[in-house]
Design a protein around this motif. Structure first.
Motif, PDB file in Angstrom:
ATOM      1  N   ALA A  44      11.952   5.259 -40.830  1.00  0.00           N
ATOM      2  CA  ALA A  44      12.210   6.478 -40.058  1.00  0.00           C
ATOM      3  C   ALA A  44      12.140   7.715 -40.942  1.00  0.00           C
ATOM      4  N   GLU A  92       8.735   6.750 -34.927  1.00  0.00           N
ATOM      5  CA  GLU A  92       8.253   6.857 -33.550  1.00  0.00           C
ATOM      6  C   GLU A  92       7.186   5.814 -33.242  1.00  0.00           C
ATOM      7  N   CYS A 124       8.918   2.454 -33.016  1.00  0.00           N
ATOM      8  CA  CYS A 124       9.732   2.366 -31.792  1.00  0.00           C
ATOM      9  C   CYS A 124       8.848   2.154 -30.572  1.00  0.00           C
ATOM     10  N   ASN A 166      13.459   1.547 -24.395  1.00  0.00           N
ATOM     11  CA  ASN A 166      13.601   2.643 -25.358  1.00  0.00           C
ATOM     12  C   ASN A 166      15.021   3.181 -25.425  1.00  0.00           C
ATOM     13  N   GLY A 182      17.340   2.585 -32.240  1.00  0.00           N
ATOM     14  CA  GLY A 182      16.065   2.825 -32.905  1.00  0.00           C
ATOM     15  C   GLY A 182      15.843   1.891 -34.083  1.00  0.00           C
ATOM     16  N   ARG A 229      14.657  -1.350 -32.618  1.00  0.00           N
ATOM     17  CA  ARG A 229      13.262  -1.314 -32.168  1.00  0.00           C
ATOM     18  C   ARG A 229      12.298  -1.382 -33.346  1.00  0.00           C
ATOM     19  N   SER A 274      20.939   6.328 -30.504  1.00  0.00           N
ATOM     20  CA  SER A 274      20.777   4.941 -30.936  1.00  0.00           C
ATOM     21  C   SER A 274      22.102   4.209 -31.054  1.00  0.00           C
ATOM     22  N   ASP A 296      19.013  11.221 -32.905  1.00  0.00           N
ATOM     23  CA  ASP A 296      18.782   9.789 -33.024  1.00  0.00           C
ATOM     24  C   ASP A 296      18.567   9.464 -34.496  1.00  0.00           C
ATOM     25  N   ASP A 300      14.532   7.574 -33.976  1.00  0.00           N
ATOM     26  CA  ASP A 300      13.489   7.994 -33.039  1.00  0.00           C
ATOM     27  C   ASP A 300      13.488   9.519 -32.940  1.00  0.00           C
TER      28      ASP A 300
END
Length: 477
Positions: free
Chosen positions: A63, A69, A72, A82, A86, A89, A416, A445, A448
């Motif tokens: 991240a 992104e 994710c 979603n 995060g 994911r 998240s 987040d 994300d």
């Protein structure tokens, strides 16, 4: 002039690099490698000499490198909602073989993003302007487009130049290249999302899942029945680790791991305490950066030695009146929650403009597990921020605010981390009522970037600064 890195920071970087390098070597040699949640008792697997890495740390690193992104989205394309964490994911996409990669064209050359890169400067330091009246991009800093690839598909390619180049194009995050797991270790003391996250990883790879269930504490003290329940799970985890490692549990190695983990935790907490100095010799954002170190290698003596070296570095900075914070400290705040890793520059910029230094954080010292015996060890692992009652949470935070002399609180309502963010409104009310300090909250987040609004954040910081100014004036009056 390049920023000078202290000996302690360099030592900590090496510790983490060694953990991940050892895991890759072990995997290549056919030895079992595990993935672990951040607050699983590392002392258990250290007793077997197993190599273990941490998906949460990796997700934060991905991240922070601006690829949260795309990863994710990859998880969402696999069917994961979603609205879940995060980190989860990113990790689930990685476990499924998805990777962020630098894009190649048909000639196997990088496809360069013309919007990336810094302005080119001449020998006098002036920005070079092109014929179109816009700054010319520095070719040294231009970056390729990022695309999503599947590592399994790349490994299936015929041996040759294309396969080599496509594998080499995968983003080489520092320290974070993780081999696929042979077992997973999960402890839900950090959050309730962990259980399904790690169950899915185990299901994807058809591997063992070792689970430690830590009940939520409705009281400040941990009940004896909880201790007995969790100790029974420790015994079960040891039996499973014996099967995975092919070794019998070594009491002496376990005691050594406990000693190393305690020494590391104690040094880590002393490092955290240096934020109490005024002005602080560093920022809470520096502390956030070292969380990967205390999580990844807490059971290793090298981590303890590195944190002790960092402690010496900070003592010297205090003695000299130096700080790593690149601006004069005018206001001191507690940053509540996990940072927005993809947006660190956006977080830092308005704080710098207003002279606001983060001198208190809750997330970092929460990894300082200190104990003297097995029952105390169990109780220590029960004291994670998301597994304690609200009164304990308020007491922790207000104690840090007092000790670290903060003027206000900046609260991250982290999409998240719903267990953490859910009671923050009540926390804010208590901080203001009990301590008389202003609070401001912003939406974001941890992984994300789609859930962060820079304009809203800047407005909230501005409002907090104005409230702290007024508070200071009222006190003077």
């Amino acid at each position: 002039m390049a920023k000078q890195v202290s000996p302690g920071v360099l030592a900590l970087r090496k510790v983490v690099e060694d953990v991940y390098a050892d895991a890759r070597i072990a995997k290549a040699e056919g030895k079992p490698v595990g993935w672990s949640s951040s607050k699983f008792p590392c002392e258990l697997y250290e007793a077997f000499g197993l190599n273990v890495v941490y998906p949460e740390n990796q997700a934060a690193g991905i991240a922070a490198n601006r690829d949260g992104e795309i990863m994710c989205q990859a998880a969402e394309d696999l069917g994961f909602d979603n609205d879940i964490c995060g980190y989860a994911r990113i990790s689930l996409a990685y476990a499924a073989g998805k990777r962020a990669s630098r894009k190649l064209d048909e000639n196997l050359e990088y496809v360069i993003d013309p919007n990336s890169g810094k302005p080119l400067k001449d020998e006098n330091g002036k920005v070079v302007i092109g014929e179109d009246g816009k700054p010319v991009k520095d070719p040294k800093t231009l970056q390729p487009y990022t695309e999503l690839v599947d590592i399994n598909e790349l490994w299936a390619l015929p041996e040759g130049e294309e396969k080599e180049k496509r594998l080499a194009a995968i983003k080489p995050y520092r320290q974070m290249q993780m081999p696929m797991p042979d077992f997973v270790l999960c402890c839900n003391n950090i959050c309730n999302c962990m259980t399904k996250w790690y169950e899915n990883i185990a299901r994807m790879h058809n591997i063992p899942l070792i689970m430690i269930d830590v009940p939520y504490n409705n009281t400040v003290e941990v009940d004896d029945t909880y201790v007995a329940y969790i100790r029974g799970q420790f015994d079960n985890a040891i039996e499973q680790l014996e099967k995975i490692s092919g070794k019998k549990f070594d009491e002496k190695k376990f005691e050594e791991a406990c000693a190393n983990a305690n020494r590391t935790a104690q040094a880590w907490l002393r490092v955290c305490d240096y934020l109490q100095y005024k002005p602080a010799p560093y920022s809470g954002f520096d502390l956030f950066n070292h969380m990967a170190d205390v999580v990844t290698a807490r059971g290793r003596v090298a981590a303890a030695e590195a944190f002790e070296l960092l402690e010496q570095d900070l003592a010297e900075q205090v003695k000299k009146g130096e700080t790593t914070t690149p601006f004069p400290e005018k206001y001191r705040v507690m940053f509540e929650g996990i940072p927005c890793w993809p947006k660190l520059p956006n977080l830092f910029k308005p704080l710098k403009e207003h002279g606001v230094n983060v001198t208190a954080v809750v997330y970092a010292p929460a990894f300082g597990f200190v104990y003297n015996n097995m029952d105390e060890m169990v109780r220590a692992y029960c004291k994670a921020p998301n597994s304690v009652c609200i009164e304990q949470g308020v007491a922790w935070r207000e104690g840090i605010c007092k000790d670290n002399k903060v003027d206000g609180v900046l609260v991250h309502y982290n999409r998240s981390c719903k267990p953490w963010s859910g009671y923050m409104a009540e926390m804010q009310r208590r901080f203001t009522a009990d301590l008389g300090i202003p609070c401001a909250g912003f939406d974001g987040d941890q992984a994300d970037p789609r859930n962060f609004n820079a304009a809203q954040y800047e407005t909230r910081v501005q409002g907090l600064v104005e409230a702290m100014e007024q508070n200071a004036m009222n006190k003077e009056g």
